[in-house]
Design a protein around this motif. Sequence first.
Motif, PDB file in Angstrom:
ATOM      1  N   GLN A  46       0.736  -1.167   0.000  1.00 18.68           N
ATOM      2  CA  GLN A  46      -0.015   0.022  -0.009  1.00 18.68           C
ATOM      3  C   GLN A  46       0.950   1.311   0.028  1.00 18.68           C
ATOM      4  O   GLN A  46       0.239   2.220  -0.845  1.00 18.68           O
ATOM      5  CB  GLN A  46      -0.789   0.082   1.314  1.00 18.68           C
ATOM      6  N   CYS A  47       1.864   1.316   0.958  1.00 20.98           N
ATOM      7  CA  CYS A  47       2.963   2.518   0.904  1.00 20.98           C
ATOM      8  C   CYS A  47       3.451   2.572  -0.495  1.00 20.98           C
ATOM      9  O   CYS A  47       3.475   3.845  -0.859  1.00 20.98           O
ATOM     10  CB  CYS A  47       3.961   2.235   2.079  1.00 20.98           C
ATOM     11  N   LEU A  48       3.841   1.427  -0.919  1.00 25.90           N
ATOM     12  CA  LEU A  48       4.685   1.771  -2.432  1.00 25.90           C
ATOM     13  C   LEU A  48       3.750   2.009  -3.369  1.00 25.90           C
ATOM     14  O   LEU A  48       4.283   3.052  -4.504  1.00 25.90           O
ATOM     15  CB  LEU A  48       5.315   0.503  -2.535  1.00 25.90           C
ATOM     16  N   THR A  49       2.496   1.708  -3.348  1.00 31.20           N
ATOM     17  CA  THR A  49       1.669   2.152  -4.439  1.00 31.20           C
ATOM     18  C   THR A  49       1.359   3.466  -4.335  1.00 31.20           C
ATOM     19  O   THR A  49       1.213   4.074  -5.313  1.00 31.20           O
ATOM     20  CB  THR A  49       0.266   1.489  -4.177  1.00 31.20           C
ATOM     21  N   HIS A  50       1.267   4.048  -3.117  1.00 28.97           N
ATOM     22  CA  HIS A  50       0.738   5.568  -3.105  1.00 28.97           C
ATOM     23  C   HIS A  50       1.805   6.589  -2.911  1.00 28.97           C
ATOM     24  O   HIS A  50       1.602   7.651  -2.842  1.00 28.97           O
ATOM     25  CB  HIS A  50      -0.405   5.471  -1.895  1.00 28.97           C
ATOM     26  N   CYS A  51       3.009   6.126  -2.476  1.00 25.87           N
ATOM     27  CA  CYS A  51       4.018   6.853  -2.215  1.00 25.87           C
ATOM     28  C   CYS A  51       5.570   6.635  -3.106  1.00 25.87           C
ATOM     29  O   CYS A  51       5.781   5.645  -3.256  1.00 25.87           O
ATOM     30  CB  CYS A  51       4.416   6.948  -0.662  1.00 25.87           C
ATOM     31  N   GLY A  52       6.057   7.689  -3.401  1.00 26.61           N
ATOM     32  CA  GLY A  52       7.315   7.488  -4.095  1.00 26.61           C
ATOM     33  C   GLY A  52       8.630   7.121  -3.300  1.00 26.61           C
ATOM     34  O   GLY A  52       9.029   6.090  -3.687  1.00 26.61           O
ATOM     35  N   TRP A  53       8.758   7.769  -2.304  1.00 31.01           N
ATOM     36  CA  TRP A  53       9.782   7.459  -1.458  1.00 31.01           C
ATOM     37  C   TRP A  53       9.389   6.795  -0.069  1.00 31.01           C
ATOM     38  O   TRP A  53       8.386   7.334   0.383  1.00 31.01           O
ATOM     39  CB  TRP A  53      10.538   8.741  -0.809  1.00 31.01           C
TER      40      TRP A  53
END
Length: 335
Positions: free
Chosen positions: A123-130
Motif C-alpha cells: 500500500q505504501c509503495l503504491t501510493h508514495c514515491g519514497w
Amino acid sequence: MDEKRASGRYYTRGNPFQLEPFQTWAKEINLAQQITLEPFAGAKDIPQLIDAAHLRGRDWALFDIAPGTKEVVQRDTLADFPKGFNVCITNPPWLARNSATRRGLPFPDATDYDDLYKYALEQCLTHCGWVAAIIPEAFIRSGLFLQRLRDFISLVPQTQQGETEKNKTRDTSYMFEDTEHPVGLALFTPDATSDVSIWRNNQLLGGLNELRRHLPRPSSNRKIVFNDPKGNLGLIAIDNTVSASIRFCPPAELGDYPIRVHCRSITKIGVPWHVDIDMLNTRLATIREKTHDVFLTAFKGIRRDGHYRRRLDWALARSIIDVNDLDPQLEMNME
Ligand SMILES: C[S@@+](CC[C@H](N)C(=O)[O-])C[C@H]1O[C@@H](n2cnc3c(N)ncnc32)[C@H](O)[C@@H]1O
C-alpha cells in the motif's frame, strides 16, 4: 499480548534513523521540505526518532487504527490509504497469516500475502514515491518489491562499549519492545534501482546481486533425502548462542536423536554417494563468509559474538551437498 498481536502493534525502539544509509536517503529527498506520511503511527514514535536523529521534516501526517496519542488521527489506513503524499516513513503492522489463523485473529481478505506487513508495504509503495519501512529482516529473502528497493539495513543490536564479554548487555536498539524479532530498515525510491545495497547497521556488506553470486547453484536433486533416519550425513542447521556453529557432521554424532519430519534444526540426510564432511563444512563456511549470511534466516536471539543466530534451510543445504553440480566460480573462491 494477543491484542497487540492482532494489530501488529510492536512499537519501534532504538534509532535506526541515525544510520548513514538513512541519513543519505533523507538528504536526497530533502526531508526538511516534506510533509511525511506515517500511516501506522501508533504513539508517534517515528517522528520522535527522526527528531532525535537530528533530522526534521516540514510536517507529519499521522494515522493509526488505534492511535496511541491524540496527535494521531484515527483511520483504517489498510482499507483507506491516505493519498497525495510523496514520502512515507513507517513501521507497519506485522502479523503472520498462520499465526492469525492459529490464534483466531482477523486477517484482511484483500491479500494473499503470508504476512500483514507485506500488504501494508505494498500500500505504501503504491501510493508514495519514497518509502522507508522498518520490517522483519526476513523481507530481504522474500524477493518482493526489489525493483524500487535501494538499501536494506539489517538492524543488529550493538553491545555497549567498554563492557566485559561476560557482562555484555544490549542497548535498547532491539527494535521492538516486546520481541527480539530480527528487523531491517528498507529504503525505497520512486524509480527502479539497478541493485540493492545491503548493510549491517553502518557496514556496507555489498550489492544483493554481487552477494548472490557466492551462492551455489540451486539443486533439485531429490536423491538427497532430508529427515532420513538411516542417513549418511548429519546436519545441525541452527547456530548456537555463541558463534556461527551450523555444521555437517557424521550421523553417529547425532546418536539416537529422534528424526522428526517437521524438525528444521537437526537432521540426518540420505545422500546416495560418499560424502566428504570436511569439504561440505568448508563450502558452507565460504558461503557464509562471502554472503555475510544475508540468505540465511535470522531468528530471535543474538549470538555472543554480536550477530543474529541463523538457520540453514533445506534448499540451500541441498545445493551445498550437491557437489556434482559445483559452480566453477565457487570452486575458484574455495581454492
Ligand atoms: C508495528 S506498530 C508501529 C507503530 C509505530 N509506527 C512505531 O513505530 O512505533 C503498527 C501499528 O499499526 C497499527 N495498525 C494496524 N492495523 C492498522 C490499520 N488497518 N490501519 C491503521 N493502522 C493500523 C497498529 O495499531 C500499530 O500502532
